[in-house]
Design a protein around this motif. Structure first.
Motif, short mmCIF file in Angstrom:
data_model
loop_
_atom_site.label_atom_id
_atom_site.label_comp_id
_atom_site.label_asym_id
_atom_site.label_seq_id
_atom_site.Cartn_x
_atom_site.Cartn_y
_atom_site.Cartn_z
N LEU A 75 0.83 -1.21 0.00
CA LEU A 75 0.00 0.00 0.00
C LEU A 75 0.86 1.25 0.00
O LEU A 75 0.57 2.23 -0.70
CB LEU A 75 -0.93 0.00 1.22
CG LEU A 75 -2.02 -1.07 1.27
CD1 LEU A 75 -2.77 -0.99 2.58
CD2 LEU A 75 -2.96 -0.96 0.09
N HIS A 76 1.92 1.22 0.78
CA HIS A 76 2.78 2.40 0.87
C HIS A 76 3.71 2.54 -0.34
O HIS A 76 3.88 3.64 -0.87
CB HIS A 76 3.61 2.33 2.16
CG HIS A 76 2.84 2.72 3.38
ND1 HIS A 76 2.60 4.02 3.73
CD2 HIS A 76 2.21 1.96 4.32
CE1 HIS A 76 1.88 4.07 4.83
NE2 HIS A 76 1.63 2.83 5.22
N SER A 77 4.27 1.43 -0.78
CA SER A 77 5.22 1.51 -1.89
C SER A 77 4.55 1.91 -3.20
O SER A 77 5.20 2.44 -4.11
CB SER A 77 5.95 0.17 -2.07
OG SER A 77 5.05 -0.87 -2.40
N ASN A 78 3.24 1.66 -3.31
CA ASN A 78 2.50 2.02 -4.52
C ASN A 78 1.63 3.26 -4.34
O ASN A 78 0.80 3.57 -5.21
CB ASN A 78 1.64 0.83 -4.96
CG ASN A 78 2.45 -0.29 -5.56
OD1 ASN A 78 2.74 -0.32 -6.75
ND2 ASN A 78 2.85 -1.24 -4.72
N ASN A 79 1.81 3.94 -3.21
CA ASN A 79 1.09 5.19 -2.94
C ASN A 79 -0.42 5.03 -3.11
O ASN A 79 -1.09 5.84 -3.77
CB ASN A 79 1.61 6.31 -3.86
CG ASN A 79 1.16 7.70 -3.43
OD1 ASN A 79 0.96 7.94 -2.24
ND2 ASN A 79 0.96 8.59 -4.39
N LEU A 80 -0.97 4.01 -2.50
CA LEU A 80 -2.38 3.69 -2.67
C LEU A 80 -3.28 4.24 -1.56
O LEU A 80 -4.51 4.16 -1.67
CB LEU A 80 -2.56 2.17 -2.75
CG LEU A 80 -1.97 1.50 -3.99
CD1 LEU A 80 -2.06 -0.01 -3.87
CD2 LEU A 80 -2.67 1.98 -5.25
N LEU A 97 -4.14 0.94 12.16
CA LEU A 97 -3.38 1.98 11.49
C LEU A 97 -4.21 2.74 10.46
O LEU A 97 -4.15 3.97 10.38
CB LEU A 97 -2.15 1.37 10.82
CG LEU A 97 -1.11 0.78 11.76
CD1 LEU A 97 0.01 0.11 10.96
CD2 LEU A 97 -0.53 1.84 12.68
N LEU A 98 -4.99 2.01 9.65
CA LEU A 98 -5.78 2.66 8.61
C LEU A 98 -6.93 3.48 9.19
O LEU A 98 -7.31 4.51 8.65
CB LEU A 98 -6.31 1.63 7.62
CG LEU A 98 -5.25 0.86 6.82
CD1 LEU A 98 -5.92 -0.02 5.76
CD2 LEU A 98 -4.25 1.80 6.16
N LYS A 99 -7.46 3.03 10.31
CA LYS A 99 -8.57 3.74 10.96
C LYS A 99 -8.17 5.16 11.35
O LYS A 99 -8.99 6.09 11.28
CB LYS A 99 -9.02 2.95 12.19
CG LYS A 99 -10.13 3.60 13.01
CD LYS A 99 -11.43 3.66 12.24
CE LYS A 99 -12.53 4.26 13.11
NZ LYS A 99 -13.79 4.43 12.34
#
Length: 241
Positions: A75-80, A97-99
């Protein structure tokens, strides 16, 4: 040892309380496993060793599995992580974390109430309008769904144009195997590897069904194992609308 402690915790501590204070409880258990040999991509902790469980490696601090750590890294490496995100049956470590991520509007959902989530959407009939989400995370869901084609059509419907849908399931070589006459948990365990699974996909078979459901581009990504981060080899499908 870990499995015995987990069983005892579930027996002695109410589930809700256990989930609310999971990080604290894990920090006590994992204190002796601090180190520099490994690193968890979810909680960022340095680890002496991951905990071995059947066919997987668990982070002692946050409880993330290999596929969860890979997902979060992806998710982070692909800027999603931007816009609106729909996440089916999220793992607790990533949910936490996402919350609280200010970059996204996070929709967590779990139909069977087995995970922590704010919604209870039926994936075959999502009660939302079309073209809403920038990202959909659908990990280890479709192998449970009898009408998986309808579910895929719904994923495509609620995804924005150029949005991304990340999908993973267990896979087998050869062709996708399913048999609607197999109904009992015992028979499903024997046929599909788990009591509540209704099929085992082949990678190509899942890719084909996603394209038939409207996804214009379905990339097959096979990642190698990585000892440092406790990744095992796995295949992930990244679909675009």
């Amino acid at each position: 040892m870990y499995q015995l402690l987990k069983k005892a915790a579930y027996t002695l501590v109410p589930k809700k309380l256990l989930f609310e204070h999971e990080v604290f409880f894990r920090s006590i258990f994992a204190f002796h496993l601090r180190g520099k040999n490994h690193e968890c991509t979810v909680c960022g902790k340095g680890i002496k060793r991951f905990i071995k469980i059947p066919a997987d490696l668990l982070c002692p601090f946050c409880g993330s599995r290999s596929r969860t750590r890979r997902l979060y890294s992806l998710l982070h490496s692909n800027n999603l992580l931007h816009g609106k995100v729909l996440h089916f049956s999220p793992s607790r470590s990533v949910y936490r974390l996402l919350k609280k991520n200010p970059s996204i509007t996070y929709f967590s959902t779990d139909y069977e109430a087995e995970f922590i989530a704010e919604h209870k959407y039926d994936i075959t009939q999502i009660p939302l309008g079309a073209n809403i989400f920038d990202l959909i995370i659908c990990y280890h869901i479709l192998e449970h769904i009898e009408d998986d084609r309808k579910a895929m059509t719904e994923l495509h419907r609620v995804l924005k144009s150029n949005g991304t849908c990340i999908i993973q399931t267990p896979f087998k070589t050869g062709k996708t195997f399913e048999d609607a006459s197999i109904k009992t948990p015992k028979a499903r365990l024997k046929a599909f590897g788990q009591e509540d699974h209704v099929r085992v996909y082949s990678v190509a078979g899942l890719q084909e069904r996603l394209k038939e459901s409207g996804f214009k581009n379905v990339e097959i990504n096979t990642f190698p194992e990585n000892e440092r981060y406790g990744f095992v080899e796995e295949t992930i499908l990244i679909s675009k609308k």
